[in-house]
Design a protein around this motif. Structure first.
Motif, PDB file in Angstrom:
ATOM      1  N   PRO A 313      -9.940  10.801  27.524  1.00 34.88           N
ATOM      2  CA  PRO A 313      -9.031  10.473  28.626  1.00 34.88           C
ATOM      3  C   PRO A 313      -7.911   9.545  28.168  1.00 34.88           C
ATOM      4  N   THR A 314      -6.702   9.829  28.617  1.00 31.95           N
ATOM      5  CA  THR A 314      -5.561   8.970  28.335  1.00 31.95           C
ATOM      6  C   THR A 314      -5.434   7.909  29.430  1.00 31.95           C
ATOM      7  N   THR A 315      -4.542   6.974  29.224  1.00 28.07           N
ATOM      8  CA  THR A 315      -4.290   5.962  30.254  1.00 28.07           C
ATOM      9  C   THR A 315      -3.922   6.607  31.577  1.00 28.07           C
ATOM     10  N   MET A 316      -3.027   7.595  31.559  1.00 26.22           N
ATOM     11  CA  MET A 316      -2.615   8.243  32.804  1.00 26.22           C
ATOM     12  C   MET A 316      -3.783   8.964  33.469  1.00 26.22           C
ATOM     13  N   GLN A 317      -4.688   9.522  32.692  1.00 24.38           N
ATOM     14  CA  GLN A 317      -5.853  10.187  33.273  1.00 24.38           C
ATOM     15  C   GLN A 317      -6.822   9.176  33.867  1.00 24.38           C
ATOM     16  N   TYR A 318      -6.979   8.027  33.231  1.00 26.41           N
ATOM     17  CA  TYR A 318      -7.791   6.972  33.839  1.00 26.41           C
ATOM     18  C   TYR A 318      -7.140   6.456  35.125  1.00 26.41           C
ATOM     19  N   LEU A 319      -5.835   6.352  35.127  1.00 24.77           N
ATOM     20  CA  LEU A 319      -5.145   5.903  36.334  1.00 24.77           C
ATOM     21  C   LEU A 319      -5.354   6.876  37.487  1.00 24.77           C
ATOM     22  N   ALA A 320      -5.381   8.169  37.163  1.00 26.22           N
ATOM     23  CA  ALA A 320      -5.603   9.184  38.194  1.00 26.22           C
ATOM     24  C   ALA A 320      -7.053   9.222  38.654  1.00 26.22           C
ATOM     25  N   GLY A 321      -8.001   8.969  37.735  1.00 30.86           N
ATOM     26  CA  GLY A 321      -9.408   9.109  38.067  1.00 30.86           C
ATOM     27  C   GLY A 321     -10.106   7.846  38.509  1.00 30.86           C
ATOM     28  N   ALA A 322      -9.630   6.690  38.073  1.00 34.35           N
ATOM     29  CA  ALA A 322     -10.325   5.440  38.362  1.00 34.35           C
ATOM     30  C   ALA A 322      -9.610   4.569  39.387  1.00 34.35           C
ATOM     31  N   PRO A 396      -3.339  -9.465  39.327  1.00 36.89           N
ATOM     32  CA  PRO A 396      -4.089  -9.288  38.089  1.00 36.89           C
ATOM     33  C   PRO A 396      -3.449  -8.221  37.203  1.00 36.89           C
ATOM     34  N   VAL A 397      -3.675  -8.350  35.910  1.00 38.38           N
ATOM     35  CA  VAL A 397      -3.161  -7.393  34.927  1.00 38.38           C
ATOM     36  C   VAL A 397      -4.328  -6.635  34.311  1.00 38.38           C
ATOM     37  N   VAL A 398      -4.204  -5.307  34.251  1.00 33.19           N
ATOM     38  CA  VAL A 398      -5.163  -4.462  33.541  1.00 33.19           C
ATOM     39  C   VAL A 398      -4.399  -3.739  32.443  1.00 33.19           C
ATOM     40  N   THR A 399      -4.891  -3.812  31.214  1.00 32.25           N
ATOM     41  CA  THR A 399      -4.241  -3.086  30.125  1.00 32.25           C
ATOM     42  C   THR A 399      -5.220  -2.110  29.487  1.00 32.25           C
ATOM     43  N   PHE A 400      -4.700  -0.954  29.103  1.00 26.90           N
ATOM     44  CA  PHE A 400      -5.462   0.065  28.387  1.00 26.90           C
ATOM     45  C   PHE A 400      -4.905   0.154  26.966  1.00 26.90           C
ATOM     46  N   VAL A 401      -5.780   0.051  25.993  1.00 25.72           N
ATOM     47  CA  VAL A 401      -5.370   0.064  24.590  1.00 25.72           C
ATOM     48  C   VAL A 401      -5.868   1.339  23.925  1.00 25.72           C
ATOM     49  N   THR A 440      -9.834   1.969  24.935  1.00 28.67           N
ATOM     50  CA  THR A 440     -10.399   3.272  25.285  1.00 28.67           C
ATOM     51  C   THR A 440     -10.508   4.220  24.103  1.00 28.67           C
ATOM     52  N   GLY A 441      -9.751   3.975  23.044  1.00 26.01           N
ATOM     53  CA  GLY A 441      -9.770   4.855  21.877  1.00 26.01           C
ATOM     54  C   GLY A 441      -9.565   4.041  20.620  1.00 26.01           C
ATOM     55  N   GLU A 442      -8.387   4.159  20.032  1.00 23.25           N
ATOM     56  CA  GLU A 442      -8.054   3.375  18.849  1.00 23.25           C
ATOM     57  C   GLU A 442      -7.413   2.050  19.248  1.00 23.25           C
ATOM     58  N   GLY A 443      -7.930   0.980  18.684  1.00 22.51           N
ATOM     59  CA  GLY A 443      -7.289  -0.322  18.831  1.00 22.51           C
ATOM     60  C   GLY A 443      -6.713  -0.704  17.485  1.00 22.51           C
ATOM     61  N   GLY A 444      -5.484  -0.310  17.227  1.00 24.44           N
ATOM     62  CA  GLY A 444      -4.911  -0.436  15.902  1.00 24.44           C
ATOM     63  C   GLY A 444      -4.017  -1.645  15.721  1.00 24.44           C
ATOM     64  N   SER A 445      -4.499  -2.672  15.049  1.00 22.17           N
ATOM     65  CA  SER A 445      -3.703  -3.763  14.526  1.00 22.17           C
ATOM     66  C   SER A 445      -2.920  -4.510  15.614  1.00 22.17           C
ATOM     67  N   GLU A 456     -10.893 -11.106  29.609  1.00 20.50           N
ATOM     68  CA  GLU A 456     -12.039 -10.297  29.236  1.00 20.50           C
ATOM     69  C   GLU A 456     -11.536  -9.064  28.498  1.00 20.50           C
ATOM     70  N   VAL A 457     -12.086  -8.827  27.320  1.00 17.44           N
ATOM     71  CA  VAL A 457     -11.745  -7.643  26.533  1.00 17.44           C
ATOM     72  C   VAL A 457     -12.969  -6.740  26.509  1.00 17.44           C
ATOM     73  N   LEU A 458     -12.828  -5.563  27.080  1.00 17.60           N
ATOM     74  CA  LEU A 458     -13.892  -4.568  27.116  1.00 17.60           C
ATOM     75  C   LEU A 458     -13.527  -3.425  26.185  1.00 17.60           C
ATOM     76  N   ILE A 459     -14.537  -2.684  25.760  1.00 18.08           N
ATOM     77  CA  ILE A 459     -14.290  -1.550  24.879  1.00 18.08           C
ATOM     78  C   ILE A 459     -15.217  -0.411  25.248  1.00 18.08           C
ATOM     79  N   CYS A 460     -14.694   0.805  25.244  1.00 15.78           N
ATOM     80  CA  CYS A 460     -15.536   1.976  25.456  1.00 15.78           C
ATOM     81  C   CYS A 460     -16.450   2.150  24.236  1.00 15.78           C
ATOM     82  N   SER A 461     -17.625   2.698  24.457  1.00  9.12           N
ATOM     83  CA  SER A 461     -18.659   2.673  23.421  1.00  9.12           C
ATOM     84  C   SER A 461     -18.296   3.449  22.174  1.00  9.12           C
ATOM     85  N   ARG A 462     -17.371   4.401  22.252  1.00  8.43           N
ATOM     86  CA  ARG A 462     -16.984   5.152  21.068  1.00  8.43           C
ATOM     87  C   ARG A 462     -15.543   4.867  20.654  1.00  8.43           C
TER      88      ARG A 462
END
Length: 583
Positions: A313-322, A396-401, A440-445, A456-462
């Protein structure tokens, strides 16, 4: 033709000609389409009264009485005396000036508005018009209500000389006071908006919406072409041109303006429950994992491959679904709208939030169009603009990386990529509102960190998070990109290791076969995790949030013993240096 009634008043003609396509239109049909040509879509000009009627709730509009008149202080005469022009404009329009100020509501949300009427001397900005816009801002400030500015102007009123010029400063500082007070401002750009209006209050608002094909600029096309003999591109200064160059947030046809205005007003009211449903909840959903021992060990290189899968899922897909609602805001207001970063106002259950995220693609073509989620400096500056909006409104601010890293090209360096990233990191550290990041996917540098300085920094399990890609690490340290799997293992970039090191605060479990296998379930779990985090953080005041956030990042690398601490790095008293420079 026009008819004259028995009372002697002139009635509007039954048929009108569209100025754009020259089609004869039945007036009543044109009124039903909100004065938008049904043949070519041209948005005909509206009077201030017509605009107010279309946007506000019926029966709620109250004029804000300000007896303001422009006067001929210079004794100015061109082809006729200025005083005579003013008298004729007042007689023809029934208005005292080119601006009408009202208060009322849109969908029940209170609003103050200053609406320009182009019929009054081309909506020019004179002392009277500037005074009315300023008083509208002061009214909004006194009531604590959002302010809407509807612009339609040919520019400054030359017949008032430097006094007209001063209206740009007066109105701009009035908008600045609303910024300081945390009051939302919205600009609606209609055709045309030029000169002193464009270079002051029309472009200083938090959100800028434009009608299709509306023109906005400092100097008009004809002035530019005649002055510097430059050939201008088609569509120059139109709303579409402005959106492409990151200068307006959105284009909305007239039929959608009221709904858009209502959503923005609802999304900008902090701490007030929204109308959205709380969303689907599965009682069997796993909670966010905060204990590394509860997670299984994984192959780091396999995790890297999973984090990069196109179907995630991309950020836009999470925005649509969540999320319950999302209104995207475009542009850095400096000439660019980087497609690799998206953001805007959203609703998550009862929480209004500002969302910013890296955007990959659902297809190969979209991935390329989004520059593989590698932002330019303009992308980070767009994010910074939205962070500042959140701070101003108390949201509040929510960011997707999800990025392999910031774009490393020539233009990016010319435009200050490193500076843009550094500015974002500093800005996020001091935001006086809750900040939650989900990788949600790659957290690059640094390209990832520029959106991840959070409470709070959360990460999806994969997903992964690292200082560099495994390929880059192996090329630099082993001089062999084939050592990437080994580098992945040594970098400790998977969710379990990151949680153990204290770099992330929790892990959001993905569906059994990964988020790409079940977007709906993945979105439900993300929603649950984000709502819970915002709920926890929203009970803490701004200064405390900033202090805790700064302490969090201050602690990384602050250990005193040569062992892995909760922040992953220790500092010893050894003053020796490796031959290889630090990276």
């Amino acid at each position: 033709m026009t008819d004259t009634s028995a009372s002697g008043t002139v009635e509007e003609p039954e048929w009108v000609v569209c100025p754009a396509c020259r089609t004869m239109l039945y007036r009543k049909r044109l009124e039903r389409t909100l004065r938008v040509c049904p043949e070519c879509g041209d948005h005909h000009r509206l009077t201030a009264a017509q605009r107010i009627e279309q946007l506000f709730d019926p029966g709620t509009v109250e004029p804000v009485e300000h007896r303001v008149h422009s006067v001929d202080v210079l004794g100015f005469t061109d082809t006729e005396p200025y005083a005579r022009r003013l008298d004729r404009a007042r007689t023809r329009t029934g208005l005292d000036e080119a601006v009408v100020v009202v208060r009322g509501s849109v969908g029940g949300a209170p609003l103050v508005a200053a609406v320009m009427d182009f019929r009054f001397l081309g909506g020019s900005l004179g002392s009277g018009a500037g005074e009315l816009v300023t008083r509208a801002a002061e009214t909004a400030l006194g009531l604590g209500h959002p302010l809407l500015l509807v612009s339609a102007s040919g520019g400054a009123r030359m017949q008032e000389g430097a006094l007209s010029l001063m209206q740009m400063a007066k109105t701009s500082q009035a908008l600045g006071q609303l910024d300081e007070a945390g009051i939302l401002t919205i600009s609606l750009i209609t055709d045309p908006t030029f000169g002193g209006v464009a270079a002051s209050f029309a472009t200083l608002c938090d959100v800028i919406i434009a009608e299709p094909r509306a023109r906005l600029g400092f100097a008009g096309r004809r002035v530019i072409e005649q002055t510097i003999k430059q050939q201008l591109p088609p569509g120059f200064q139109t709303a579409e041109f402005l959106l492409e160059h990151g200068l307006v947030d959105a284009i909305r046809p007239r039929s959608e303006l009221r709904g858009t205005l209502l959503r923005i007003l609802e999304s900008a009211r902090p701490g007030r429950p929204g109308a959205g449903e709380p969303g689907h909840r599965n009682p069997d959903d796993a909670a966010v994992v905060t204990d590394p021992a509860a997670l299984s060990e994984v192959d780091a290189w396999n995790t890297v491959q999973e984090a990069r899968e196109l179907g995630r899922p991309t950020t836009m897909q999470y925005l649509a679904g969540a999320f319950d609602r999302f209104d995207e805001l475009h542009g850095d207001r400096m000439g660019g709208d980087c497609p690799a970063i998206v953001g805007g106002l959203a609703r998550l259950g009862r929480y209004p939030v500002v969302v910013v995220g890296h955007q990959k693609g659902a297809t190969i073509d979209e991935l390329a169009a989004r520059n593989y989620a590698m932002p330019s400096p303009g992308g980070y500056r767009k994010a910074a603009r939205l962070f500042r909006l959140a701070a101003k409104l108390g949201l509040p601010v929510v960011t997707f990386v999800d990025t392999p890293g910031a774009f490393p090209g020539l233009e990016a360096e010319e435009q200050g990529q490193a500076i843009a990233i550094a500015e974002n990191i500093r800005l996020m550290a001091g935001l006086p509102v809750p900040v939650v990041t989900l990788i949600t996917g790659e957290g690059g540098s640094g390209g990832a960190l520029a959106l991840a300085v959070a409470d709070e920094v959360l990460i999806c399990s994969r997903a992964t998070y690292s200082v560099i890609s495994p390929e880059g690490c192996s090329a630099i340290l082993w001089n062999d990109r084939a050592q990437a799997p080994k580098a992945a293992e040594m970098l400790r970039l998977d969710a379990r290791e990151l949680l153990r090191l204290g770099v992330v605060d929790g892990v959001v479990p993905e569906p059994e076969r990964g988020a790409q296998s079940d977007h709906r379930l993945a979105a439900e779990r993300v929603r649950h995790a984000l709502e819970a985090a915002i709920g926890r953080l929203s009970t803490t005041d701004g200064p405390t949030l900033v202090k805790r956030r700064r302490n969090r990042f201050r602690s990384f690398g602050a250990g005193t013993a040569p062992q892995i601490a909760t922040n992953g790095v220790s500092i010893s008293d050894d003053t020796g240096h490796d031959d290889e420079p630090s990276r």
